[in-house]
Design a protein around this motif. Structure first.
Motif, PDB file in Angstrom:
ATOM      1  N   PHE A  17       0.831  -1.201   0.000  1.00 37.21           N
ATOM      2  CA  PHE A  17       0.000   0.000   0.000  1.00 37.21           C
ATOM      3  C   PHE A  17       0.870   1.257   0.000  1.00 37.21           C
ATOM      4  CE2 PHE A  17      -2.282   3.192   2.682  1.00 37.21           C
ATOM      5  CZ  PHE A  17      -3.305   3.487   1.786  1.00 37.21           C
ATOM      6  N   THR A  18       1.928   1.238   0.785  1.00 37.05           N
ATOM      7  CA  THR A  18       2.822   2.388   0.880  1.00 37.05           C
ATOM      8  C   THR A  18       3.873   2.373  -0.219  1.00 37.05           C
ATOM      9  OG1 THR A  18       2.443   2.522   3.264  1.00 37.05           O
ATOM     10  CG2 THR A  18       4.412   3.610   2.422  1.00 37.05           C
ATOM     11  N   GLU A  19       4.213   1.197  -0.729  1.00 39.13           N
ATOM     12  CA  GLU A  19       5.126   1.122  -1.874  1.00 39.13           C
ATOM     13  C   GLU A  19       4.485   1.774  -3.104  1.00 39.13           C
ATOM     14  OE1 GLU A  19       7.452  -2.162  -4.686  1.00 39.13           O
ATOM     15  OE2 GLU A  19       6.390  -2.836  -2.884  1.00 39.13           O
ATOM     16  N   GLY A  20       3.160   1.663  -3.215  1.00 36.74           N
ATOM     17  CA  GLY A  20       2.469   2.347  -4.300  1.00 36.74           C
ATOM     18  C   GLY A  20       1.798   1.462  -5.314  1.00 36.74           C
ATOM     19  N   MET A  21       1.747   0.155  -5.102  1.00 34.52           N
ATOM     20  CA  MET A  21       1.021  -0.701  -6.023  1.00 34.52           C
ATOM     21  C   MET A  21      -0.471  -0.322  -5.948  1.00 34.52           C
ATOM     22  SD  MET A  21       2.984  -4.289  -5.080  1.00 34.52           S
ATOM     23  CE  MET A  21       2.170  -5.262  -6.367  1.00 34.52           C
ATOM     24  N   PRO A  26       4.812   5.345 -16.404  1.00 38.91           N
ATOM     25  CA  PRO A  26       5.097   4.826 -17.753  1.00 38.91           C
ATOM     26  C   PRO A  26       6.317   3.915 -17.816  1.00 38.91           C
ATOM     27  CG  PRO A  26       4.493   7.140 -17.866  1.00 38.91           C
ATOM     28  CD  PRO A  26       4.618   6.813 -16.413  1.00 38.91           C
ATOM     29  N   ASP A  27       7.295   4.124 -16.916  1.00 34.21           N
ATOM     30  CA  ASP A  27       8.506   3.288 -16.955  1.00 34.21           C
ATOM     31  C   ASP A  27       8.338   1.969 -16.212  1.00 34.21           C
ATOM     32  OD1 ASP A  27       8.522   3.995 -14.292  1.00 34.21           O
ATOM     33  OD2 ASP A  27      10.466   5.013 -14.336  1.00 34.21           O
ATOM     34  N   GLY A  28       7.136   1.700 -15.693  1.00 33.92           N
ATOM     35  CA  GLY A  28       6.880   0.440 -15.012  1.00 33.92           C
ATOM     36  C   GLY A  28       7.110   0.469 -13.517  1.00 33.92           C
ATOM     37  N   SER A  29       7.638   1.555 -12.980  1.00 35.31           N
ATOM     38  CA  SER A  29       7.815   1.677 -11.539  1.00 35.31           C
ATOM     39  C   SER A  29       6.509   2.123 -10.895  1.00 35.31           C
ATOM     40  CB  SER A  29       8.934   2.672 -11.218  1.00 35.31           C
ATOM     41  OG  SER A  29       8.578   3.979 -11.641  1.00 35.31           O
ATOM     42  N   TYR A  30       6.433   1.973  -9.575  1.00 36.01           N
ATOM     43  CA  TYR A  30       5.230   2.368  -8.858  1.00 36.01           C
ATOM     44  C   TYR A  30       5.421   3.748  -8.233  1.00 36.01           C
ATOM     45  CZ  TYR A  30       3.552  -2.410  -9.309  1.00 36.01           C
ATOM     46  OH  TYR A  30       3.135  -3.612  -9.805  1.00 36.01           O
ATOM     47  N   ARG A  31       4.375   4.550  -8.297  1.00 34.89           N
ATOM     48  CA  ARG A  31       4.364   5.855  -7.666  1.00 34.89           C
ATOM     49  C   ARG A  31       3.680   5.706  -6.314  1.00 34.89           C
ATOM     50  NH1 ARG A  31       1.474  10.471 -10.956  1.00 34.89           N
ATOM     51  NH2 ARG A  31      -0.117   8.856 -10.888  1.00 34.89           N
ATOM     52  N   GLY A  32       2.371   5.912  -6.237  1.00 31.82           N
ATOM     53  CA  GLY A  32       1.643   5.722  -4.995  1.00 31.82           C
ATOM     54  C   GLY A  32       1.518   6.990  -4.166  1.00 31.82           C
ATOM     55  N   TRP A  33       0.679   6.907  -3.152  1.00 24.34           N
ATOM     56  CA  TRP A  33       0.319   8.085  -2.361  1.00 24.34           C
ATOM     57  C   TRP A  33       1.518   8.704  -1.656  1.00 24.34           C
ATOM     58  CZ3 TRP A  33       1.434   8.208   2.756  1.00 24.34           C
ATOM     59  CH2 TRP A  33       1.642   6.984   3.393  1.00 24.34           C
ATOM     60  N   ALA A  34       2.474   7.902  -1.183  1.00 20.49           N
ATOM     61  CA  ALA A  34       3.605   8.465  -0.454  1.00 20.49           C
ATOM     62  C   ALA A  34       4.490   9.299  -1.368  1.00 20.49           C
ATOM     63  CB  ALA A  34       4.419   7.349   0.207  1.00 20.49           C
ATOM     64  N   ALA A 164     -14.049   2.819  -1.033  1.00 20.15           N
ATOM     65  CA  ALA A 164     -14.534   1.445  -1.109  1.00 20.15           C
ATOM     66  C   ALA A 164     -15.120   1.117  -2.479  1.00 20.15           C
ATOM     67  CB  ALA A 164     -15.585   1.199  -0.025  1.00 20.15           C
ATOM     68  N   ASP A 165     -15.315   2.139  -3.315  1.00 23.81           N
ATOM     69  CA  ASP A 165     -15.864   1.958  -4.662  1.00 23.81           C
ATOM     70  C   ASP A 165     -14.934   1.047  -5.469  1.00 23.81           C
ATOM     71  OD1 ASP A 165     -16.533   2.315  -7.450  1.00 23.81           O
ATOM     72  OD2 ASP A 165     -17.504   4.211  -6.933  1.00 23.81           O
ATOM     73  N   PRO A 166     -15.438  -0.065  -6.027  1.00 24.22           N
ATOM     74  CA  PRO A 166     -14.571  -0.968  -6.795  1.00 24.22           C
ATOM     75  C   PRO A 166     -13.800  -0.280  -7.915  1.00 24.22           C
ATOM     76  CG  PRO A 166     -16.662  -2.036  -6.354  1.00 24.22           C
ATOM     77  CD  PRO A 166     -16.803  -0.607  -5.894  1.00 24.22           C
ATOM     78  N   ARG A 167     -14.295   0.841  -8.419  1.00 21.60           N
ATOM     79  CA  ARG A 167     -13.603   1.549  -9.494  1.00 21.60           C
ATOM     80  C   ARG A 167     -12.328   2.226  -9.008  1.00 21.60           C
ATOM     81  NH1 ARG A 167     -18.349   5.283 -11.528  1.00 21.60           N
ATOM     82  NH2 ARG A 167     -18.727   5.245  -9.264  1.00 21.60           N
ATOM     83  N   MET A 168     -12.135   2.316  -7.692  1.00 18.38           N
ATOM     84  CA  MET A 168     -10.909   2.878  -7.131  1.00 18.38           C
ATOM     85  C   MET A 168      -9.806   1.830  -7.022  1.00 18.38           C
ATOM     86  SD  MET A 168     -10.967   6.142  -6.256  1.00 18.38           S
ATOM     87  CE  MET A 168     -12.093   7.484  -5.830  1.00 18.38           C
ATOM     88  N   TRP A 169     -10.123   0.590  -7.398  1.00 20.24           N
ATOM     89  CA  TRP A 169      -9.195  -0.511  -7.171  1.00 20.24           C
ATOM     90  C   TRP A 169      -8.755  -1.131  -8.486  1.00 20.24           C
ATOM     91  CZ3 TRP A 169      -7.742  -1.881  -2.138  1.00 20.24           C
ATOM     92  CH2 TRP A 169      -8.382  -1.132  -1.135  1.00 20.24           C
ATOM     93  N   LEU A 174      -6.767  -5.732  -4.751  1.00 22.75           N
ATOM     94  CA  LEU A 174      -6.027  -5.569  -3.510  1.00 22.75           C
ATOM     95  C   LEU A 174      -5.365  -4.204  -3.388  1.00 22.75           C
ATOM     96  CD1 LEU A 174      -4.205  -9.028  -3.179  1.00 22.75           C
ATOM     97  CD2 LEU A 174      -6.067  -8.173  -1.733  1.00 22.75           C
ATOM     98  N   HIS A 175      -5.164  -3.528  -4.533  1.00 19.92           N
ATOM     99  CA  HIS A 175      -4.399  -2.284  -4.533  1.00 19.92           C
ATOM    100  C   HIS A 175      -5.164  -1.182  -5.258  1.00 19.92           C
ATOM    101  CE1 HIS A 175      -1.264  -5.516  -4.256  1.00 19.92           C
ATOM    102  NE2 HIS A 175      -0.983  -4.775  -3.195  1.00 19.92           N
ATOM    103  N   LEU A 176      -4.982   0.030  -4.769  1.00 22.68           N
ATOM    104  CA  LEU A 176      -5.680   1.176  -5.333  1.00 22.68           C
ATOM    105  C   LEU A 176      -5.145   1.567  -6.700  1.00 22.68           C
ATOM    106  CD1 LEU A 176      -5.788   3.423  -2.142  1.00 22.68           C
ATOM    107  CD2 LEU A 176      -7.769   2.342  -3.226  1.00 22.68           C
ATOM    108  N   THR A 177      -5.998   2.201  -7.480  1.00 16.08           N
ATOM    109  CA  THR A 177      -5.594   2.805  -8.740  1.00 16.08           C
ATOM    110  C   THR A 177      -4.863   4.119  -8.465  1.00 16.08           C
ATOM    111  OG1 THR A 177      -7.646   4.053  -8.892  1.00 16.08           O
ATOM    112  CG2 THR A 177      -7.616   1.850  -9.903  1.00 16.08           C
ATOM    113  N   ALA A 178      -4.388   4.755  -9.538  1.00 14.28           N
ATOM    114  CA  ALA A 178      -3.736   6.060  -9.396  1.00 14.28           C
ATOM    115  C   ALA A 178      -4.665   7.070  -8.728  1.00 14.28           C
ATOM    116  CB  ALA A 178      -3.283   6.565 -10.767  1.00 14.28           C
ATOM    117  N   GLU A 179      -5.937   7.051  -9.087  1.00 14.28           N
ATOM    118  CA  GLU A 179      -6.890   7.983  -8.483  1.00 14.28           C
ATOM    119  C   GLU A 179      -7.047   7.710  -6.994  1.00 14.28           C
ATOM    120  OE1 GLU A 179      -9.894  10.889  -7.836  1.00 14.28           O
ATOM    121  OE2 GLU A 179      -8.248  10.655  -9.261  1.00 14.28           O
TER     122      GLU A 179
END
Length: 260
Positions: A17-21, A26-34, A164-169, A174-179
């Motif tokens: 979750f904190t790693e950003g998955m 675009p380069d394949g790395s994860y961003r995420g909220w942190a 909790a909206d499935p469209r956020m996942w 198991l992991h959130l979208t960019a939004e």
């Protein structure tokens, strides 16, 4: 925009979750909220430093043993700690052990930083959340107790229906979208006492309900590509994070793509 508080450093501790998955760049790395939060803080504070010790798949015991001492030694203005949910989602989970290790983490981190931030993690609406809700709520009740005892802040993502909206996942469920990650960053930003830029709790606009055939196809894809491998790792004692290093192990000036 004038900031109501100044934070010069951030250390993030936790799991996927904190790693950003699954917030992919675009380069394949994860961003995420942190990363998003660090970028926003860096845009307002010269020389802002950021470390992210999170590794996907980590249980709370691993987070304590592998990340907490390193985070405490960095003496950051802000430390975020999110952990224990991977434990709670396992069939044979010792919740007493989870509480003990989480409490150990908070006891070590709280005195070492200017502000410790804990979270009540979001959950996707569906059968998985329904099945594990009692454990999750037990975990989050303890998070609240620890925060009150140690003067930590709590970001209540679990109490936000929008997340909790499935469209956020992502398709792995198991992991959130960019939004979703963007909204979490805003939630932490506001919890730190910084001026709101939006209402992160705003529900997504109503959309057409997927047809039955589309839902069954999505369920089949999920079972094959994500649920099956996840069960396999549980049965063999493996983790998706085995052998992976921390995302950003040193507290260094943040000049990444999210630094503005």
């Amino acid at each position: 925009m004038e900031m109501n508080a100044t934070y010069t450093s951030l250390v993030a501790v936790g799991d996927s979750f904190t790693e950003g998955m699954s917030d992919l760049r675009p380069d394949g790395s994860y961003r995420g909220w942190a990363d998003v939060l660090a970028g926003r803080l860096a845009a307002h504070t010269s020389g802002f430093r950021y470390a992210n010790l999170a590794v996907r798949g980590k249980l709370i015991g691993q987070i304590v043993d592998e990340q907490v001492d390193a985070a405490a030694a960095m003496k950051a203005d802000v430390v975020t700690l999110v952990g224990g949910l991977n434990d709670a989602l396992r069939p044979n989970c010792d919740m007493d052990r989870v509480r003990d290790r989480l409490g150990e983490a908070v006891e070590r981190l709280a005195p070492s930083c200017g502000r410790l931030v804990l979270m009540r993690s979001p959950g996707r609406n569906g059968p998985v959340l329904d099945r594990f809700r009692p454990r999750m709520e037990e975990l989050f009740a303890y998070v609240d107790e620890l925060a009150a005892r140690h003067g930590a802040l709590v970001v209540d993502l679990y109490g936000a229906p929008a997340l909790a909206d499935p469209r956020m996942w992502d398709v792995d469920r198991l992991h959130l979208t960019a939004e979703g990650h963007r909204r979490v960053a805003e939630a932490v930003w506001q919890t730190l006492g910084l001026p709101a830029e939006e209402d992160w709790r705003t529900p997504l606009a109503p959309g057409p309900r997927p047809r039955w055939a589309s839902r069954r196809l999505a369920d089949a894809r999920f079972a094959k590509e994500h649920l099956g491998p996840w069960i396999g790792r549980r049965l063999t004692g493996r983790s998706s994070g085995d052998g992976l290093p921390p995302k950003r192990p040193e507290l260094l000036p943040y000049e990444g793509p999210d630094a503005g």
